[in-house]
Design a protein around this motif. Structure first.
Motif, short mmCIF file in Angstrom:
data_model
loop_
_atom_site.label_atom_id
_atom_site.label_comp_id
_atom_site.label_asym_id
_atom_site.label_seq_id
_atom_site.Cartn_x
_atom_site.Cartn_y
_atom_site.Cartn_z
N VAL A 176 33.07 35.99 47.55
CA VAL A 176 34.28 36.70 47.17
C VAL A 176 33.87 37.98 46.44
CG1 VAL A 176 36.41 36.52 45.84
CG2 VAL A 176 35.41 34.46 46.82
N CYS A 177 34.21 39.09 47.03
CA CYS A 177 33.88 40.37 46.40
C CYS A 177 34.70 40.51 45.11
CB CYS A 177 34.21 41.50 47.36
SG CYS A 177 34.00 43.12 46.64
N THR A 178 34.04 40.97 44.05
CA THR A 178 34.75 41.05 42.77
C THR A 178 35.65 42.28 42.70
OG1 THR A 178 32.89 42.20 41.79
CG2 THR A 178 32.97 39.80 41.52
N HIS A 179 35.59 43.13 43.71
CA HIS A 179 36.52 44.27 43.70
C HIS A 179 37.92 43.80 44.09
CE1 HIS A 179 38.50 47.77 45.83
NE2 HIS A 179 38.60 48.01 44.54
N ASP A 180 38.04 43.25 45.31
CA ASP A 180 39.37 42.83 45.73
C ASP A 180 39.30 41.66 46.69
OD1 ASP A 180 42.11 42.89 45.72
OD2 ASP A 180 42.25 44.32 47.38
N GLY A 181 38.31 40.79 46.47
CA GLY A 181 38.29 39.54 47.22
C GLY A 181 37.77 39.62 48.64
N GLY A 182 37.10 40.70 49.03
CA GLY A 182 36.57 40.80 50.40
C GLY A 182 35.56 39.68 50.68
N PRO A 183 35.46 39.29 51.97
CA PRO A 183 34.54 38.20 52.35
C PRO A 183 33.11 38.72 52.51
CG PRO A 183 35.82 38.91 54.25
CD PRO A 183 36.24 39.79 53.11
N ALA A 193 26.52 44.13 51.43
CA ALA A 193 27.64 45.03 51.15
C ALA A 193 28.95 44.37 51.57
CB ALA A 193 27.46 46.35 51.89
N CYS A 194 30.00 44.63 50.83
CA CYS A 194 31.31 44.08 51.17
C CYS A 194 31.87 44.81 52.40
CB CYS A 194 32.26 44.25 49.98
SG CYS A 194 33.93 43.75 50.37
N PRO A 195 32.40 44.06 53.37
CA PRO A 195 32.91 44.70 54.58
C PRO A 195 34.18 45.52 54.32
CG PRO A 195 33.45 42.36 54.61
CD PRO A 195 32.57 42.60 53.40
N ARG A 196 34.83 45.26 53.19
CA ARG A 196 36.13 45.88 52.94
C ARG A 196 35.98 47.33 52.46
NH1 ARG A 196 40.30 42.75 50.65
NH2 ARG A 196 39.98 41.07 52.07
N HIS A 197 35.33 47.54 51.33
CA HIS A 197 35.18 48.93 50.83
C HIS A 197 33.73 49.28 50.51
CE1 HIS A 197 39.13 47.28 49.34
NE2 HIS A 197 39.54 48.18 50.19
N GLY A 198 32.81 48.39 50.89
CA GLY A 198 31.41 48.75 50.82
C GLY A 198 30.65 48.51 49.53
S1 FES Z 1 37.07 44.21 48.37
FE1 FES Z 1 34.94 44.42 48.36
S2 FES Z 1 34.64 46.48 47.99
FE2 FES Z 1 36.78 46.30 47.88
#
Ligand code: FES
Lengths: 442, 108
Positions: free
Chosen positions: B43-50, B66-71
């Motif tokens: 769970v990405c601590t930015h916004d929960g990305g996988p 790297a998070c697939p959502r915002h990197g």
């Molecule tokens: S949710 Fe992972 S970088 Fe934004």
């Protein structure tokens, strides 16, 4: 009757055939409908985090194969006392276990007025034609997503309430669904139809018979409140914290009709609920109350939608969530006003009380307005428990836990004040009180 | 109390790869890179990305995913947030290999 569905049956082609075989007594239109939905289900994918609606709700650990279509032979299970009916003089009640009805009662005088209240499974064989109209209306679209398709193909349980024109039922009606055993499924449809000028109060709740078994609820609720009719509807989701809960719920409120819809969401490992209200006739009114309390690693996601399709309608939504431990809530609320919805008065609000630094609440309100003469307001707050309040209460001789319980109760008071049914207010307060733990020092 | 829980045979996890595994009802990103195993909250601590769906940067120093959502990048060894938009570390868990099985112990 022999049961075609055994413990090893899954939600696959063979399992679906077994389910159809077991329900051979259903009307042909329903069997046909199940088949169409099953085909759609087989062709569809589960929603993923790429879908806007599911971006914050991760279901990759959800495995449908861990659950089985419910065997049709009902086994009555002695569960705990239902919460909502405590001390209430009921007009009728329905109980079910794993999506199969175990009890169905309705006062003779209510039956005499033409009211139908009971298990949907039984009703489709007895009142098939009248129900076909309700199904055809598709208040909830059976193709909305893969969960809706699966529900439409494989539902076994659920409740129907039909109140004829002008009939007022004074006594509340009550239904409780229970999940029992690992891998158990509660796949249900609830259909509520109030004809013109009818009035009723329906209390529904769910519970698990133990705290450990992983269960699955996949349900739909379809409500039609006819012209000038009044419905008070309460739905308390109180599964254990290992249950997956997926639901599509929608009410259509007709001209001059009133709906008060109260939701309590306490249980489930993960819940994803779409709760929609359509104000379909002029001067319709809907009040939506939500109370959520989460703990451990629970994840509850509620998408609410207030749709103003007609002029002079009022909708008022208030969701209050308190979160413990590393639990998470997501609320996405939308107010949509069509061009026809002039003089709309719409409100939505979500307040979150964070009881731990590791909890997380996302609030995403939204407005989509096409009419030019409307009043639409929304708000959202998130706050921590105030340490000075706890300190003050402790200095007056309360324990920390008592102090927290008081603060949580106070936080919910605003929504409790809106609930006009005493037993419901008490039951919610009681259920939440039981779940409040000591706050970690932070 | 948390303990080591088997998540699958070592042959299930190519090198390099990142896989979502379930450990005691939690989503864990199990990463096999340059001969080592790592386990992080998925769970990405930015916004929960996988995280397990994101690209691996095993050759960097420190090795990261790297998070697939915002990197946002996270260090495989410590879970530290290395780049924006994440600012908080993600949890790392202990991993060991025994008799060809990969086992993960959740950090509580
Ligand atoms: S949710 Fe992972 S970088 Fe934004």
């Amino acid at each position: 009757m022999t049961t075609a569905i055994s413990n090893t049956t899954k939600f696959d082609a063979a399992g679906f055939e077994a389910l159809l075989a077991e329900r051979a007594g259903e009307p042909a239109w329903l069997t046909e409908r199940r088949k169409v939905s099953w085909q759609a289900f087989e062709a569809a994918n589960w929603p993923s985090s790429k879908d806007e609606e599911w971006m914050r709700t991760d279901i990759r650990l959800f495995k449908l194969d861990a659950f089985k279509p419910t065997a049709g032979v009902p086994v009555a299970i002695a569960g705990e006392q239902p919460l909502l009916s405590h001390g209430v003089d009921l007009g009728g009640r329905v109980e079910s276990v794993n999506g199969a009805a175990t009890l169905s009662e309705l006062d003779g005088e209510i039956i005499a007025k033409g009211v139908v209240f009971g298990s949907l499974s039984e009703a489709v064989t007895q009142h098939g034609d009248r129900l076909q109209k309700a199904f055809d209306r598709e208040v909830v679209s059976p193709t909305y997503d893969r969960f809706a398709m699966l529900n439409d193909a494989c539902w076994t349980g659920g409740v129907v309430l039909y109140v004829p024109k002008g009939v007022r039922i004074e006594k509340p009606l009550h239904a409780v669904s229970r999940l029992s055993g690992a891998g158990a499924t509660d796949m249900t449809k609830t259909i509520v139809v109030l004809e013109e000028g009818a009035e009723a109060t329906l209390l529904m709740e769910s519970a698990s018979t133990d705290a450990e078994s992983a269960g699955l609820h996949n349900g739909t609720i379809e409500i039609v409140v006819g012209r000038g009719a009044k419905l008070r509807y309460v739905n308390l989701q109180n599964w254990n914290n290992r249950t997956w809960h997926f639901a599509h719920q929608k009410a259509v409120v007709g001209k001059e009709a009133q709906l008060q819809w109260t939701i309590g969401a306490l249980g489930a490992r993960l819940a994803k609920v779409n709760q929609r209200v359509a104000l379909a006739g002029a001067d319709a009114e809907a009040q939506v109350n939500g109370v959520m309390f989460t703990q451990g690693k629970q994840h509850l996601c509620y998408n609410t939608h207030q749709h103003h399709e007609a002029p002079y309608c009022r909708s008022d939504l208030l969701y209050k969530n308190a979160l413990q431990d590393s639990s998470r809530t997501v609320w996405r609320g939308m107010i949509q006003v069509d061009e026809a919805g002039q003089r709309t008065d719409a409100y939505q609000r979500n307040d979150n009380l964070m009881l731990a630094a590791t909890a997380r609440a996302d609030s995403i309100p939204g407005l989509e307005i096409e009419a030019d003469d409307v009043r639409c307001t929304h708000g959202s707050t998130s706050g921590r428990v105030d340490d000075t309040m706890i300190y003050y209460a402790m200095s007056r001789g309360y324990t920390r836990q008592e102090a927290v319980r008081m603060i949580v109760t106070g936080f919910f008071q605003q929504v409790f004040d809106r609930i006009t049914i005493d037993s419901v207010r008490e039951a919610l307060g009681e259920a939440i009180g039981q779940r409040v733990q000591d706050l970690p020092n932070q | 109390m948390s303990e080591f829980i088997p998540v699958g045979p070592i042959t299930d996890f190519a090198d390099p790869s990142s896989t979502l595994v379930e450990v005691d009802d939690e989503s864990v990103a199990l990463i096999h890179a340059a001969g080592s195993f790592y386990a992080l909250d998925d769970v990405c601590t930015h916004d929960g990305g996988p995280l397990s769906d994101g690209p691996l940067h095993e050759d960097e120093n420190p090795p990261a995913i790297a998070c697939p959502r915002h990197g946002a990048k996270f260090a495989l060894t410590t879970g530290a947030a290395l780049t924006m938009p994440a600012t908080q570390p993600t949890r790392v868990h202990e991993v060991k290999v025994e008799d060809g099985q990969v086992l993960v112990k959740l950090t509580v």
